[in-house]
Write a protein that holds these residues in place. Structure first.
Motif, short mmCIF file in Angstrom:
data_model
loop_
_atom_site.label_atom_id
_atom_site.label_comp_id
_atom_site.label_asym_id
_atom_site.label_seq_id
_atom_site.Cartn_x
_atom_site.Cartn_y
_atom_site.Cartn_z
N ILE A 7 -1.54 18.65 10.38
CA ILE A 7 -2.13 19.14 9.15
C ILE A 7 -3.64 19.26 9.29
N CYS A 8 -4.26 18.23 9.87
CA CYS A 8 -5.71 18.25 10.07
C CYS A 8 -6.14 19.41 10.95
N LYS A 9 -5.43 19.64 12.04
CA LYS A 9 -5.77 20.75 12.93
C LYS A 9 -5.61 22.09 12.22
N ALA A 10 -4.54 22.24 11.46
CA ALA A 10 -4.28 23.50 10.78
C ALA A 10 -5.35 23.81 9.71
N LEU A 11 -5.84 22.77 9.06
CA LEU A 11 -6.82 22.96 7.99
C LEU A 11 -8.26 22.70 8.43
N ALA A 12 -8.44 22.30 9.70
CA ALA A 12 -9.76 22.01 10.27
C ALA A 12 -10.48 20.93 9.46
N VAL A 13 -9.80 19.81 9.23
CA VAL A 13 -10.36 18.68 8.49
C VAL A 13 -10.04 17.37 9.22
N MET B 277 0.84 -1.19 0.00
CA MET B 277 0.00 0.00 0.00
C MET B 277 0.88 1.25 0.00
N HIS B 278 0.33 2.31 -0.54
CA HIS B 278 1.00 3.59 -0.39
C HIS B 278 -0.05 4.68 -0.19
N ALA B 279 0.41 5.82 0.29
CA ALA B 279 -0.49 6.92 0.63
C ALA B 279 -0.73 7.80 -0.60
N ASN B 280 -1.95 8.29 -0.72
CA ASN B 280 -2.33 9.18 -1.81
C ASN B 280 -2.82 10.49 -1.16
N TYR B 281 -2.10 11.56 -1.42
CA TYR B 281 -2.42 12.85 -0.82
C TYR B 281 -3.12 13.81 -1.79
N LYS B 282 -3.71 13.27 -2.87
CA LYS B 282 -4.38 14.13 -3.85
C LYS B 282 -5.48 14.98 -3.23
N LYS B 283 -6.19 14.41 -2.26
CA LYS B 283 -7.25 15.18 -1.59
C LYS B 283 -6.66 16.41 -0.90
N LEU B 284 -5.49 16.25 -0.29
CA LEU B 284 -4.84 17.37 0.38
C LEU B 284 -4.43 18.43 -0.62
N TRP B 285 -3.83 18.01 -1.73
CA TRP B 285 -3.37 18.98 -2.73
C TRP B 285 -4.57 19.77 -3.30
N LYS B 286 -5.70 19.07 -3.52
CA LYS B 286 -6.89 19.76 -4.01
C LYS B 286 -7.43 20.73 -2.96
N LEU B 287 -7.41 20.31 -1.71
CA LEU B 287 -7.88 21.16 -0.62
C LEU B 287 -7.04 22.45 -0.54
N LEU B 288 -5.74 22.31 -0.71
CA LEU B 288 -4.87 23.48 -0.68
C LEU B 288 -5.21 24.44 -1.82
N ILE B 289 -5.49 23.89 -3.00
CA ILE B 289 -5.89 24.73 -4.13
C ILE B 289 -7.19 25.45 -3.81
N ASP C 241 -6.67 28.30 -1.69
CA ASP C 241 -5.71 29.24 -2.27
C ASP C 241 -4.40 29.25 -1.48
N MET C 242 -3.93 28.05 -1.15
CA MET C 242 -2.67 27.88 -0.42
C MET C 242 -1.68 27.11 -1.28
N LYS C 243 -0.41 27.36 -1.03
CA LYS C 243 0.65 26.60 -1.67
C LYS C 243 1.14 25.56 -0.69
N LYS C 244 1.85 24.57 -1.21
CA LYS C 244 2.40 23.53 -0.34
C LYS C 244 3.33 24.14 0.70
N THR C 245 4.06 25.17 0.31
CA THR C 245 4.98 25.81 1.26
C THR C 245 4.22 26.54 2.37
N ASP C 246 3.01 27.01 2.07
CA ASP C 246 2.18 27.62 3.12
C ASP C 246 1.82 26.59 4.19
N LEU C 247 1.64 25.36 3.75
CA LEU C 247 1.29 24.29 4.68
C LEU C 247 2.39 24.07 5.72
#
Length: 70
Positions: A50-56, A1-13, A16-22
């Motif tokens: 990450i969850c706490k910072a983005l409230a998810v 198995m491996h992790a898929n963070y596509k949901k996070l990348w979409k959430l950042l978009i 209106d956040m960049k990965k570096t903002d995270l």
């Protein structure tokens, strides 16, 4: 198995956040971000930050794929 963070990348978009903002908002390191970009596992502590910072929930930012990594 491996992790898929596509949901996070979409959430950042959507937020209106960049990965570096995270890095700043969640207080995670560049190493953690690099692991996520590669689809590698990160610690639950990092996911929690990450969850706490983005409230998810964890399910809103990561999926586990059941296919084998090469």
């Amino acid at each position: 198995m491996h992790a898929n963070y596509k949901k996070l990348w979409k959430l950042l978009i959507d937020k209106d956040m960049k990965k570096t903002d995270l890095l700043t908002v969640a207080g995670i390191s560049t190493n953690i971000l690099a692991k996520m970009n590669k689809g590698e596992y990160i610690s639950m502590d990092s996911l929690n930050k990450i969850c706490k910072a983005l409230a998810v929930d964890v399910g809103d930012i990561v999926e586990l794929n059941k296919k084998e990594m090469d």
